[in-house]
Design a protein around this motif. Structure first.
Motif: not given
Length: 317
Positions: A295-305
């Motif tokens: 989940w963390l990798n997917q979220r960062v890839a999409i949002t750049g957070e």
């Protein structure tokens, strides 16, 4: 385009006391906020942290203030006791407003606000963009920027004792799923493809998914009769939540007094915990197991957070 994503989901509660109510959620393994916030008209709202998002419970603290200053919609939302509102975040609300205006959408002006008990000269904590119902039908939606949150701040995810850690998406029930999906996609995620299968429509909105289905499909998928809303903003049906360990989640949730059904989600084929709503707020949760690292990798890839996992209780980290 300015990025926008789901942030929090809102319902009224008729609980006797908001503090005791949040304590009940805590006993079921969730992470309620230690603080409540006073909002107009006469509210003192409580919050349930679910990773980077949250659930907000509107609770009337001052009946006289509420009666004097509320809108008719506030009364309808309060009486219905079901999720009605979605707050969506963006880093720059003015840029988002300008982009939508340039795209031909008609919008009210941006407004700003502070908690009801703030000092008179306090700086605005939030800036809001109201979104007309015809643009995002089925829910009362608004975009906001948290003015006091640094744009490059590291956001921390806490894993709850019941191992939940993120909101994955939301399911809506409507007699017109495709029309609804198109409207939401067009405003929030232009260019994003809508997946259609078996009469169910799904779109990605930033790091979250949004699903629309008919009442008949809702019954077929979850075994629940859909109760039509008494107002036009009551199409939210299920809030989908990720957990590290659904077996542990099941134990803690049931020990905390929640009614939980173990089933397979026909939309995804995954095993879920279907948490029936507390009648005092109407939220339905569907909890599925998913590795937090993925989940963390997917979220960062999409949002750049910039995101850190503060604690992972289920794995002992």
């Amino acid at each position: 385009m300015e990025t926008i994503m789901f942030d929090h989901f809102i319902s009224y509660t008729n609980a006797n006391n908001i503090d005791d109510y949040l304590e009940e959620y805590k006993k079921a393994g969730f992470l309620p906020s230690d603080k409540t916030t006073k909002h107009h008209p006469g509210l003192r709202n409580g919050f349930l942290h679910i990773g980077l998002g949250y659930v907000e419970f509107c609770w009337v603290e001052d009946e006289k203030l509420f009666a004097k200053n509320c809108w008719e919609s506030d009364i309808a939302f309060r009486d219905a006791l079901r999720p009605f509102g979605i707050g969506m975040i963006t880093d720059d609300i003015q840029t988002l407003h300008d982009e939508w205006i340039e795209s031909g959408y008609k919008l009210p002006s941006i407004s700003s606000g502070v908690p009801r008990d703030s000092e008179q000269d306090a700086k605005p904590v939030w800036s809001f963009q109201s979104i007309p119902d015809d643009l995002l039908p089925g829910a009362d939606c608004f975009a906001l920027t948290y003015n006091l949150r640094p744009k490059d701040a590291v956001r921390k995810v806490r894993v709850a004792p019941n191992t939940t850690y993120a909101i994955a998406g939301v399911t809506f029930v409507s007699s017109s799923p495709e029309e609804r999906a198109n409207r939401w996609r067009n405003l929030l995620a232009p260019g994003q493809l809508i997946q259609k299968k078996d009469g169910v429509c799904e779109a990605l909105i930033g790091p979250h998914f949004a699903v629309w289905m008919t009442p008949e499909k809702y019954h077929d998928y979850y075994g629940q009769d859909w109760k039509p809303s008494p107002h036009s903003c009551g199409e939210m049906a299920v809030l989908h939540i990720l957990a590290e360990d659904i077996n542990k989640a099941y134990i803690i949730l049931t020990q905390g007094g929640r009614k939980v059904t173990q089933m397979q989600d026909k939309r995804t084929g995954r095993n879920i915990l279907f948490v029936t709503p507390d009648p005092r707020d109407g939220f339905i949760f569907a909890i599925s197991e998913h590795p937090i690292e993925n989940w963390l990798n997917q979220r960062v890839a999409i949002t750049g957070e910039k995101i850190e996992i503060e604690s992972v209780l289920s794995s002992g980290k």
